[in-house]
Design a protein around this motif. Structure first.
Motif, PDB file in Angstrom:
ATOM      1  N   PHE B  68      -9.793   7.525   2.690  1.00 44.24           N
ATOM      2  CA  PHE B  68     -10.239   6.285   2.055  1.00 44.24           C
ATOM      3  C   PHE B  68      -9.068   5.418   1.580  1.00 44.24           C
ATOM      4  CE2 PHE B  68     -12.024   3.811  -1.547  1.00 44.24           C
ATOM      5  CZ  PHE B  68     -12.844   3.009  -0.782  1.00 44.24           C
ATOM      6  N   VAL B  69      -8.005   6.057   1.093  1.00 46.93           N
ATOM      7  CA  VAL B  69      -6.844   5.289   0.617  1.00 46.93           C
ATOM      8  C   VAL B  69      -6.265   4.449   1.764  1.00 46.93           C
ATOM      9  CG1 VAL B  69      -4.690   5.430  -0.670  1.00 46.93           C
ATOM     10  CG2 VAL B  69      -6.324   7.306  -0.784  1.00 46.93           C
ATOM     11  N   ILE B  70      -6.205   5.033   2.944  1.00 47.68           N
ATOM     12  CA  ILE B  70      -5.682   4.320   4.117  1.00 47.68           C
ATOM     13  C   ILE B  70      -6.621   3.155   4.460  1.00 47.68           C
ATOM     14  CG2 ILE B  70      -4.967   4.547   6.527  1.00 47.68           C
ATOM     15  CD1 ILE B  70      -3.409   6.563   5.104  1.00 47.68           C
ATOM     16  N   LEU B  71      -7.925   3.442   4.428  1.00 44.61           N
ATOM     17  CA  LEU B  71      -8.925   2.419   4.743  1.00 44.61           C
ATOM     18  C   LEU B  71      -8.755   1.215   3.823  1.00 44.61           C
ATOM     19  CD1 LEU B  71     -11.380   2.152   6.671  1.00 44.61           C
ATOM     20  CD2 LEU B  71     -12.815   2.879   4.772  1.00 44.61           C
ATOM     21  N   LEU B  72      -8.512   1.507   2.533  1.00 46.65           N
ATOM     22  CA  LEU B  72      -8.326   0.443   1.543  1.00 46.65           C
ATOM     23  C   LEU B  72      -7.211  -0.509   1.971  1.00 46.65           C
ATOM     24  CD1 LEU B  72      -8.466   2.353  -1.868  1.00 46.65           C
ATOM     25  CD2 LEU B  72      -9.902   0.434  -1.193  1.00 46.65           C
ATOM     26  N   ILE B  73      -6.112   0.073   2.441  1.00 47.14           N
ATOM     27  CA  ILE B  73      -4.939  -0.735   2.782  1.00 47.14           C
ATOM     28  C   ILE B  73      -5.130  -1.432   4.121  1.00 47.14           C
ATOM     29  CG2 ILE B  73      -2.474  -0.609   3.304  1.00 47.14           C
ATOM     30  CD1 ILE B  73      -2.580   1.870   1.240  1.00 47.14           C
ATOM     31  N   VAL B  74      -5.599  -0.653   5.112  1.00 46.26           N
ATOM     32  CA  VAL B  74      -5.783  -1.211   6.449  1.00 46.26           C
ATOM     33  C   VAL B  74      -6.777  -2.375   6.423  1.00 46.26           C
ATOM     34  CG1 VAL B  74      -6.680  -0.706   8.759  1.00 46.26           C
ATOM     35  CG2 VAL B  74      -5.202   0.933   7.610  1.00 46.26           C
ATOM     36  N   MET B  75      -7.756  -2.284   5.527  1.00 48.37           N
ATOM     37  CA  MET B  75      -8.824  -3.292   5.528  1.00 48.37           C
ATOM     38  C   MET B  75      -8.468  -4.590   4.818  1.00 48.37           C
ATOM     39  SD  MET B  75     -12.608  -1.827   5.763  1.00 48.37           S
ATOM     40  CE  MET B  75     -13.122  -3.324   5.063  1.00 48.37           C
ATOM     41  N   ILE B  76      -7.297  -4.617   4.149  1.00 51.99           N
ATOM     42  CA  ILE B  76      -6.984  -5.804   3.340  1.00 51.99           C
ATOM     43  C   ILE B  76      -7.176  -7.132   4.080  1.00 51.99           C
ATOM     44  CG2 ILE B  76      -5.085  -7.010   2.122  1.00 51.99           C
ATOM     45  CD1 ILE B  76      -4.324  -4.265   0.951  1.00 51.99           C
ATOM     46  N   PRO B  77      -6.628  -7.305   5.305  1.00 48.19           N
ATOM     47  CA  PRO B  77      -6.816  -8.592   5.995  1.00 48.19           C
ATOM     48  C   PRO B  77      -8.298  -8.913   6.217  1.00 48.19           C
ATOM     49  CG  PRO B  77      -5.225  -7.198   7.155  1.00 48.19           C
ATOM     50  CD  PRO B  77      -5.827  -6.353   6.086  1.00 48.19           C
ATOM     51  N   LEU B  78      -9.047  -7.898   6.650  1.00 46.63           N
ATOM     52  CA  LEU B  78     -10.475  -8.113   6.910  1.00 46.63           C
ATOM     53  C   LEU B  78     -11.209  -8.465   5.615  1.00 46.63           C
ATOM     54  CD1 LEU B  78     -12.792  -7.984   8.964  1.00 46.63           C
ATOM     55  CD2 LEU B  78     -13.063  -5.563   8.386  1.00 46.63           C
ATOM     56  N   THR B  79     -10.844  -7.761   4.544  1.00 44.90           N
ATOM     57  CA  THR B  79     -11.466  -8.018   3.250  1.00 44.90           C
ATOM     58  C   THR B  79     -11.219  -9.460   2.808  1.00 44.90           C
ATOM     59  OG1 THR B  79     -11.121  -5.715   2.661  1.00 44.90           O
ATOM     60  CG2 THR B  79     -11.607  -7.232   0.856  1.00 44.90           C
ATOM     61  N   VAL B  80      -9.969  -9.904   2.960  1.00 47.21           N
ATOM     62  CA  VAL B  80      -9.632 -11.275   2.583  1.00 47.21           C
ATOM     63  C   VAL B  80     -10.457 -12.255   3.422  1.00 47.21           C
ATOM     64  CG1 VAL B  80      -7.794 -13.012   2.562  1.00 47.21           C
ATOM     65  CG2 VAL B  80      -7.343 -10.686   1.749  1.00 47.21           C
ATOM     66  N   ALA B  81     -10.574 -11.963   4.700  1.00 44.36           N
ATOM     67  CA  ALA B  81     -11.357 -12.838   5.565  1.00 44.36           C
ATOM     68  C   ALA B  81     -12.825 -12.880   5.136  1.00 44.36           C
ATOM     69  CB  ALA B  81     -11.244 -12.368   7.013  1.00 44.36           C
ATOM     70  N   LEU B  82     -13.337 -11.748   4.694  1.00 40.22           N
ATOM     71  CA  LEU B  82     -14.759 -11.661   4.347  1.00 40.22           C
ATOM     72  C   LEU B  82     -15.068 -12.285   2.987  1.00 40.22           C
ATOM     73  CD1 LEU B  82     -15.819  -8.069   5.509  1.00 40.22           C
ATOM     74  CD2 LEU B  82     -16.710 -10.232   6.351  1.00 40.22           C
ATOM     75  N   VAL B  83     -14.311 -11.900   1.940  1.00 41.10           N
ATOM     76  CA  VAL B  83     -14.666 -12.330   0.595  1.00 41.10           C
ATOM     77  C   VAL B  83     -13.596 -13.193  -0.069  1.00 41.10           C
ATOM     78  CG1 VAL B  83     -16.225 -10.402   0.190  1.00 41.10           C
ATOM     79  CG2 VAL B  83     -13.822 -10.165  -0.418  1.00 41.10           C
ATOM     80  N   GLY B  84     -12.525 -13.506   0.661  1.00 39.29           N
ATOM     81  CA  GLY B  84     -11.519 -14.433   0.135  1.00 39.29           C
ATOM     82  C   GLY B  84     -10.462 -13.787  -0.732  1.00 39.29           C
ATOM     83  N   THR B  85     -10.596 -12.543  -1.077  1.00 42.13           N
ATOM     84  CA  THR B  85      -9.586 -11.854  -1.886  1.00 42.13           C
ATOM     85  C   THR B  85      -9.649 -10.361  -1.610  1.00 42.13           C
ATOM     86  OG1 THR B  85      -8.930 -11.234  -4.124  1.00 42.13           O
ATOM     87  CG2 THR B  85     -11.248 -11.754  -3.791  1.00 42.13           C
ATOM     88  N   SER B  86      -8.551  -9.679  -1.861  1.00 32.59           N
ATOM     89  CA  SER B  86      -8.596  -8.223  -1.734  1.00 32.59           C
ATOM     90  C   SER B  86      -8.542  -7.588  -3.112  1.00 32.59           C
ATOM     91  CB  SER B  86      -7.426  -7.733  -0.875  1.00 32.59           C
ATOM     92  OG  SER B  86      -6.222  -7.911  -1.583  1.00 32.59           O
ATOM     93  N   LEU B  87      -8.649  -8.422  -4.136  1.00 30.70           N
ATOM     94  CA  LEU B  87      -8.537  -7.905  -5.507  1.00 30.70           C
ATOM     95  C   LEU B  87      -9.887  -7.963  -6.232  1.00 30.70           C
ATOM     96  CD1 LEU B  87      -5.168  -9.592  -6.538  1.00 30.70           C
ATOM     97  CD2 LEU B  87      -5.557  -7.252  -5.719  1.00 30.70           C
ATOM     98  N   GLY B  88      -9.947  -7.241  -7.334  1.00 31.16           N
ATOM     99  CA  GLY B  88     -11.137  -7.275  -8.179  1.00 31.16           C
ATOM    100  C   GLY B  88     -12.336  -6.586  -7.546  1.00 31.16           C
TER     101      GLY B  88
END
Ligand SMILES: Nc1ncnc2c1ncn2[C@@H]1O[C@H](COP(=O)(O)OP(=O)(O)O)[C@@H](O)[C@H]1O
Ligand SMILES: [Mg+2]
Lengths: 338, 217
Positions: B68-88
């Motif tokens: 899961f820790v790897i998934l968290l990091i690998v997904m950052i670009p996708l997360t930003v694309a989806l919800v606009g931020t990788s934080l919070g």
């Protein structure tokens, strides 16, 4: 009502030589109680599942209520299944629904209005004597009660045919009796055509009009129950009869090979069963008899008796003629000429 | 206990609960149909399809094998694309769902396999359409197993949310790491861990109670 025309069924994983059903032809008349008896693995479930299209034949045709089952589309098949109810060995009730919910299920599937579903469910539960159990869950019921729910559910859409796949095989003898009584009643009162599968000859004897004997996917014998029961032609049928009657039930080849005299098997039916024929014939012809085996029982409502006798002394031929004149069927089973 | 800022702990608890709630809802919305399809396309089932089942199963296994820790990091670009931020909280939800949905789908498949085949067959024999069999018989019959699967998944998500704290998701896990671990404030660490424990325990109890309620076997 139901016709099998040279039907074979081979399952995907099965070697082609070992078909589940091979060349089965039979027909079930409207209003008839038709039994299919066979050992485990003989193909009974396959046969009954072809009737409501749960399986499709590899070759041959199954015609039910005028429809070629394999040629029906999705809607046609659903319509057929509303005209053909089914009950199962392990009841197959939905554990997540109440008794009433189970009975209502096929009506809801058919899209009937709520008011009709409620009224019909109540009527069906009354018919099977479970009105007080409407709100209970299947897990709270006994086996016999579960099967009565199964029957009510199978009747919900007003079918013309009821399929019973080993419906009493998981029940004790007393409960079996009740369920068979219920099923017979449906046949008498609603004119329902019934196909009943079993591995017990006793079930066939109690409720069936005709029976087919299945052995390794083939029908080895078929006929009226009294014929198959009293004069089984195949080894398989004889074995099933012996299971309920014991080995001395006048079955050919069983009774004492080392006994003197002429061995005959007498079959009495109906009134003749209760008349004192034996004594009268012995007095009139001077023949002596010893009883090697016998059975007296009922086939549905008809009493019957079957005796295997050894006849010695006096005029044996006259005795045989005398029995026949009295409406008793005589089969010579051995010891001829002595 | 002088390090403890109860307002901050209260906020962190709320963050954890909203991460958990949001990701759980999406996990069920995504994982339930996936699990149902996985089951229905399986061998001998009503939509059996080797290719579809094989592909789906492979994708699920791949996602489940990524730590899961790897998934968290690998997904950052996708997360930003989806919800606009990788934080919070918002930034944590996509990786949580991608981590938990395949896990839940597998548990759903297992729960559906437990359903008595005879009941499914009886439903078809009564004239049910496939959709009616799935919605009217298969899912209701599997309900106790499905609730148990959801409970296990929710509890797994609690520990995932704590890990998500590492990449700035906030919540109790974040608090435990920033204060408890990096600043040696053991009391904060203990309080957050106790709160997580209470949360897990509560989820298990509620889950078990619901299973008992829906089980009529
Ligand atoms: N779905 C199936 N796939 C493969 N073989 C089957 C299947 N169903 C039944 N068979 C085989 O077909 C034969 C007849 O089975 P069945 O009709 O269930 O017999 P019965 O009901 O008389 O015990 C058996 O050899 C059984 O193993
Ligand atoms: Mg069977």
């Amino acid at each position: 009502m139901i016709t099998f025309e040279d039907v074979s069924k081979t399952y995907g994983g099965q070697a082609s030589g070992r078909a589940a059903l091979a060349g089965v032809s039979l027909s079930v008349a409207p209003g008839e109680v038709f039994g299919v008896i066979g050992a485990s693995g003989a193909g009974k479930s396959t046969l009954i599942r072809l009737i409501n299209g749960l399986e499709t034949p590899s070759s041959g045709k199954v015609i039910v209520d005028g429809d070629d089952v394999a040629a029906l589309g999705v809607e046609g098949l659903r319509s057929l299944r509303r005209r053909v109810g089914m009950i199962f060995q392990h009841f197959n009730l939905l554990s997540s629904k109440t008794v009433a919910g189970n009975v209502a299920f096929p009506l809801k599937l058919a899209g009937r209005p709520d008011a009709e579903v409620r009224a019909r469910t109540a009527e069906l539960l009354a018919r099977v004597g479970l009105s007080d159990f409407a709100g209970k869950y299947p897990a709270q019921l006994s086996g016999g009660q579960k099967q009565r729910v199964g029957v009510a559910r199978a009747l919900a859409t007003g079918p013309k045919v009821l399929l019973c796949d080993e419906a009493t095989s998981a029940l004790d003898p007393e409960t079996t009796e009740q369920i068979l009584e219920l099923v017979s009643g449906l046949n008498r009162e609603l004119g329902l055509t019934i196909v009943l599968i079993t591995h017990e000859m006793d079930v066939v004897r109690r409720v069936c009009d005709r029976v087919a004997v299945l052995e390794a996917g083939r029908v080895v014998e078929t006929g009226p129950v009294e014929q198959v029961f009293l004069h089984p032609a195949s080894a398989t049928a004889r074995r099933f009869v012996m299971e309920v009657e014991g080995p001395l039930g006048g079955v050919p080849g069983e009774a004492g090979a080392s006994v003197d005299g002429r061995l005959v098997r007498l079959t009495f039916r109906g009134e003749a069963t209760y008349r004192p024929i034996l004594g009268a014939v012995a007095r009139e012809t001077g023949v002596d008899y010893s009883i090697l085996g016998g059975r007296i029982h009922r086939l549905r409502e008809t009493p019957y008796g079957q005796l295997t006798l050894s006849l010695t002394g006096g005029d044996v031929e006259a005795a045989i003629a005398r029995f026949q004149a009295d409406g008793v069927r005589v089969d010579l089973v051995g010891g001829a000429g002595r | 206990m002088d390090n403890i800022d109860w307002a901050e702990i209260g906020q962190a608890t709320l963050d954890t609960l909203s991460m958990l709630g949001g990701s759980m809802i999406l996990t069920v919305i995504l994982g339930l149909p996936l699990g149902v399809i996985l089951f229905l396309t399986g061998p001998g089932q009503m939509l059996r399809n080797r290719l579809a089942n094989g592909v789906l199963s492979l994708v699920i296994n791949i996602l489940r094998s990524v730590p899961f820790v790897i998934l968290l990091i690998v997904m950052i670009p996708l997360t930003v694309a989806l919800v606009g931020t990788s934080l919070g909280v918002a930034g944590a939800i996509p990786p949580l769902v991608v981590g938990a949905a395949p896990f839940f789908a597998r548990l759903v498949e297992t729960a559906l396999r437990e359903v008595d085949k005879g009941v499914i067959e009886a439903s078809f024999a009564m004239g049910a359409k496939r959709r009616q069999v799935v919605l009217g018989a298969l899912l209701p019959e599997a309900m106790p197993g499905l609730i148990a699967a959801a409970t296990v998944t929710a509890i797994a998500l609690v520990s995932y949310t704590a890990m998500a704290g590492v990449v700035g998701a906030g919540g109790l896990g974040d608090l435990a790491i920033r204060f408890g671990y990096q600043r040696f404030q053991t009391d904060v660490m203990v309080v957050t861990v106790v709160l997580l424990l209470v949360l897990v325990q509560a989820l298990q109890m509620v889950g078990d109670a619901v299973v008992r309620k829906v089980s009529h076997r």
